[in-house]
Write a protein that holds these residues in place. Structure first.
Motif, short mmCIF file in Angstrom:
data_model
loop_
_atom_site.label_atom_id
_atom_site.label_comp_id
_atom_site.label_asym_id
_atom_site.label_seq_id
_atom_site.Cartn_x
_atom_site.Cartn_y
_atom_site.Cartn_z
N VAL A 198 3.35 42.99 53.99
CA VAL A 198 3.05 44.35 53.56
C VAL A 198 1.59 44.36 53.12
O VAL A 198 1.20 43.62 52.21
CB VAL A 198 3.96 44.79 52.40
N VAL A 199 0.78 45.21 53.77
CA VAL A 199 -0.65 45.26 53.50
C VAL A 199 -0.97 46.56 52.76
O VAL A 199 -0.64 47.65 53.23
CB VAL A 199 -1.47 45.19 54.80
N THR A 200 -1.60 46.43 51.60
CA THR A 200 -2.03 47.59 50.82
C THR A 200 -3.56 47.65 50.86
O THR A 200 -4.22 46.73 50.37
CB THR A 200 -1.55 47.48 49.36
N PRO A 201 -4.14 48.70 51.45
CA PRO A 201 -5.61 48.79 51.55
C PRO A 201 -6.25 49.01 50.18
O PRO A 201 -5.58 49.37 49.21
CB PRO A 201 -5.83 50.00 52.46
N VAL A 250 -2.07 41.64 50.30
CA VAL A 250 -1.11 41.31 51.36
C VAL A 250 0.04 40.55 50.71
O VAL A 250 -0.17 39.53 50.05
CB VAL A 250 -1.76 40.46 52.46
N LYS A 251 1.26 41.07 50.90
CA LYS A 251 2.44 40.47 50.28
C LYS A 251 3.46 40.09 51.35
O LYS A 251 3.68 40.85 52.30
CB LYS A 251 3.09 41.45 49.30
N GLU A 252 4.05 38.93 51.17
CA GLU A 252 5.20 38.57 52.00
C GLU A 252 6.41 39.39 51.55
O GLU A 252 6.56 39.69 50.37
CB GLU A 252 5.51 37.08 51.86
N ASN A 253 7.26 39.72 52.51
CA ASN A 253 8.43 40.54 52.19
C ASN A 253 9.68 39.98 52.86
O ASN A 253 10.48 40.71 53.42
CB ASN A 253 8.20 41.99 52.62
#
Length: 208
Positions: free
Chosen positions: A42-45, A55-58
């Motif tokens: 999951v990428v949060t700009p 960037v988080k693993e999900n």
């Protein structure tokens, strides 16, 4: 991981990130992969409150992967790395409990267990109604409800069943306070009522 479209390079408008060009999401994801992140990401700009990409693993199934990294939008370098392995045990147990409750942690087996648990709860509810129906008042003018069970019934269970049940209940109540606190109140009230009933019975027998 999911394929993410590259972000067009252009002036960086993120607050606190300075002037420069954004390296784009593809580069950010590549940096996250180089840092060891795998699976669904999951990428949060960057935003007004956040100067970097996050960037988080999900990965919500076992073994879980919940690492996250912060990536500089101008250079694509990883500036911070939060590892799932470094999370406290209680935080991990909370995450595992949520995912198990949602049927995600162990896949199909998890969902089958939850379905069986739901059926068992339905059976208990229907069984409770049946017990009330068998004990319902049948005479006109009788009490509105069936006779309740005597307090302290759980204390009459054999020790080999009572000890592990109390241990399991205590552990569950510790990690799920909304379950543990009402149960604790119930047990305290049950003990008080049982003690008062015992003293009343003793006085009656002594007077006789």
């Amino acid at each position: 991981s999911t394929a993410l479209p590259a972000r067009a390079a252009g002036p960086d408008t993120g607050s606190g990130s300075g002037h420069g060009r954004d390296v784009g999401i593809d580069t950010v994801v590549a940096s996250a992969h180089a840092a060891g992140l795998r699976g669904v990401l999951v990428v949060t700009p960057p935003s007004a409150d956040q100067a970097t990409y996050v960037v988080k693993e999900n990965t919500r199934h076992w073994p879980e992967r919940q690492d996250s990294v912060a990536v500089d939008p101008r250079t694509g370098t990883v500036t911070d790395h939060a590892r799932w392995a470094d999370h406290p045990v209680l935080a991990k147990m909370t995450r595992w409990g949520i995912d198990a409750h949602m049927g995600l942690l162990f896949g199909l087996a998890n969902q089958i267990v939850l379905a069986l648990l739901a059926l068992a709860l339905i059976g208990m509810i229907l069984g409770g109604y049946r017990m009330w129906w068998l004990r319902r008042p049948t005479r006109a003018g009788g009490p509105a409800f069936g006779r309740p069970p005597l307090p302290g019934g759980w204390r009459r269970l054999p020790g080999r069943f009572l000890a592990p049940a109390l241990l399991l209940t205590a552990v569950t109540g510790y990690f799920v306070p909304l379950f543990g606190l009402p149960l604790l109140v119930f047990l305290v009230v049950d003990l008080i009522v049982g003690a008062r009933r015992g003293r009343r019975t003793a006085r009656t027998e002594a007077a006789a």
